[in-house]
Design a protein around this motif. Structure first.
Motif, PDB file in Angstrom:
ATOM      1  N   GLU A  79       0.831  -1.207   0.000  1.00  0.00           N
ATOM      2  CA  GLU A  79       0.000   0.000   0.000  1.00  0.00           C
ATOM      3  C   GLU A  79       0.867   1.260   0.000  1.00  0.00           C
ATOM      4  OE1 GLU A  79      -3.357   1.198   2.833  1.00  0.00           O
ATOM      5  OE2 GLU A  79      -3.527  -0.954   2.674  1.00  0.00           O
ATOM      6  N   ASP A 102       2.507   1.731  -3.317  1.00  0.00           N
ATOM      7  CA  ASP A 102       1.543   2.250  -4.283  1.00  0.00           C
ATOM      8  C   ASP A 102       1.334   3.753  -4.094  1.00  0.00           C
ATOM      9  OD1 ASP A 102       1.236  -0.253  -5.362  1.00  0.00           O
ATOM     10  OD2 ASP A 102      -0.565  -0.751  -4.194  1.00  0.00           O
ATOM     11  N   ASN A 103       1.214   4.158  -2.826  1.00  0.00           N
ATOM     12  CA  ASN A 103       1.059   5.596  -2.538  1.00  0.00           C
ATOM     13  C   ASN A 103       2.297   6.372  -2.963  1.00  0.00           C
ATOM     14  OD1 ASN A 103      -1.473   5.189  -1.421  1.00  0.00           O
ATOM     15  ND2 ASN A 103      -0.679   4.919   0.654  1.00  0.00           N
ATOM     16  N   ILE A 151       4.489   5.504  -5.261  1.00  0.00           N
ATOM     17  CA  ILE A 151       4.550   5.561  -6.726  1.00  0.00           C
ATOM     18  C   ILE A 151       3.604   6.630  -7.258  1.00  0.00           C
ATOM     19  CG2 ILE A 151       3.982   4.266  -8.816  1.00  0.00           C
ATOM     20  CD1 ILE A 151       4.995   1.743  -7.344  1.00  0.00           C
ATOM     21  N   GLU A 152       2.430   6.709  -6.637  1.00  0.00           N
ATOM     22  CA  GLU A 152       1.455   7.718  -7.068  1.00  0.00           C
ATOM     23  C   GLU A 152       1.985   9.130  -6.807  1.00  0.00           C
ATOM     24  OE1 GLU A 152      -3.205   8.965  -6.181  1.00  0.00           O
ATOM     25  OE2 GLU A 152      -2.341   7.148  -5.294  1.00  0.00           O
ATOM     26  N   ARG A 153       2.580   9.323  -5.617  1.00  0.00           N
ATOM     27  CA  ARG A 153       3.138  10.640  -5.283  1.00  0.00           C
ATOM     28  C   ARG A 153       4.317  10.975  -6.181  1.00  0.00           C
ATOM     29  NH1 ARG A 153       4.065  10.857   1.067  1.00  0.00           N
ATOM     30  NH2 ARG A 153       4.716  12.965   0.497  1.00  0.00           N
ATOM     31  N   GLY A 166       4.733   9.987  -9.184  1.00  0.00           N
ATOM     32  CA  GLY A 166       4.174  10.379 -10.472  1.00  0.00           C
ATOM     33  C   GLY A 166       3.710  11.823 -10.456  1.00  0.00           C
ATOM     34  N   THR A 167       3.092  12.232  -9.327  1.00  0.00           N
ATOM     35  CA  THR A 167       2.650  13.628  -9.195  1.00  0.00           C
ATOM     36  C   THR A 167       3.840  14.577  -9.186  1.00  0.00           C
ATOM     37  OG1 THR A 167       0.748  12.881  -7.895  1.00  0.00           O
ATOM     38  CG2 THR A 167       1.305  15.215  -7.785  1.00  0.00           C
ATOM     39  N   GLN A 221       5.361  14.939 -12.568  1.00  0.00           N
ATOM     40  CA  GLN A 221       4.532  15.804 -13.413  1.00  0.00           C
ATOM     41  C   GLN A 221       4.771  17.273 -13.069  1.00  0.00           C
ATOM     42  OE1 GLN A 221       2.587  14.885 -16.012  1.00  0.00           O
ATOM     43  NE2 GLN A 221       2.422  17.094 -16.365  1.00  0.00           N
TER      44      GLN A 221
END
Length: 278
Positions: free
Chosen positions: A68, A71-72, A74-76, A78-79, A82
């Protein structure tokens, strides 16, 4: 059939009956044993499954938590990537504007420094004069004292203001008198004083040795201090030069040509090529 035959037949039937009963009993015992073994196996298997489930749950729980978190993360990430990409795009479009603004700011600072030094052209900075020597009327004192120590005609200069610079020595803990800043009414008076001071080289007074300098901004003073050692090396090498505003060293060559050294690196490069004294 005789009696013996009947008995034999009966005995044979009894044996057959006993064997059948034994076989049935054996089959029942085997079935019970198999059932008991199956129950034991099922119970052991159930216990083992419970233990394994408990242990696996203990292992899987932190793994799930880490998954978990990853995953968080990786998401951060990605943000963040960007946002970095967006910033790079903005920076790429802003760089020319920033470069232009830096150029304009540099020119503005140079003009501001030039204006500041122009406003100081009528000032003379006196170093080494004993504290309090000017008394309570410094303007009248310097109007008379400067021509006396420099050999100028009496009344040849007009003084607008005169004061010590910097905080009192008791507050700073420094040794030696503070510098005196004298504001002349005419720029020509400033030139007369500086020329006379250069001609005398050493100005001795009752209060000790004093020196006269042109007043410059802090930035120009910093630039001039950078070349102190270089100018000393030029004097030791017998090189004739003049020190021009803001911090340019003009070299007078024996063949009549001149060289202007505008940056401290130019000065260092020139000094490094001078022959070393034996």
């Amino acid at each position: 059939m005789g009696k013996r035959g009947v008995k034999a037949k009966a005995s044979s039937e009894m044996v057959t009956s006993n064997c059948s009963e034994n076989e049935t009993r054996c089959d029942a015992e085997d079935a019970l044993s198999t059932l008991r073994d199956d129950l034991i196996v099922d119970k052991v298997t159930s216990n083992i499954s419970k233990v394994l489930d408990s242990k696996i749950h203990e292992v899987i729980k932190p793994i799930n938590e880490l998954t978990e978190k990853f995953d968080n993360l990786i998401e951060r990430m990605g943000t963040v990537e960007q946002r970095v990409s967006d910033l790079e795009d903005v920076t790429a479009t802003s760089e020319p504007r920033i470069a232009a603004l830096e150029t304009q700011l540099k020119k503005a600072m140079e003009r501001l420094e030039s204006f500041e030094n122009q406003s100081r052209r009528q000032n003379v900075r006196i170093i080494g004069l004993k504290e309090g020597a000017e008394g309570r009327a410094p303007v009248d004192f310097f109007k008379k004292w400067i021509p006396e120590v420099l050999g100028l005609q009496q009344g040849a200069i007009t003084v607008d203001r005169a004061h010590r610079t910097g905080p009192p020595m008791r507050l700073t803990g420094t040794e030696g008198p503070r510098a005196v800043l004298v504001r002349l009414h005419h720029y020509t008076d400033t030139q007369k004083i500086l020329q006379a001071a250069r001609a005398k080289c050493t100005v001795n007074t009752e209060a000790g040795k004093v020196s006269f300098y042109q007043d410059f901004s802090a930035e120009v003073v910093r630039k001039r201090k950078e070349s102190v050692n270089a100018r000393e090396a030029l004097r030791e090498a017998g090189i004739k030069y003049s020190f021009l505003y803001p911090a340019i060293i003009k070299i007078f060559n024996p063949d009549g040509t001149n060289i202007s050294l505008a940056t401290i690196q130019d000065v260092k490069d020139y000094v490094s090529k001078l022959p070393r004294p034996k």
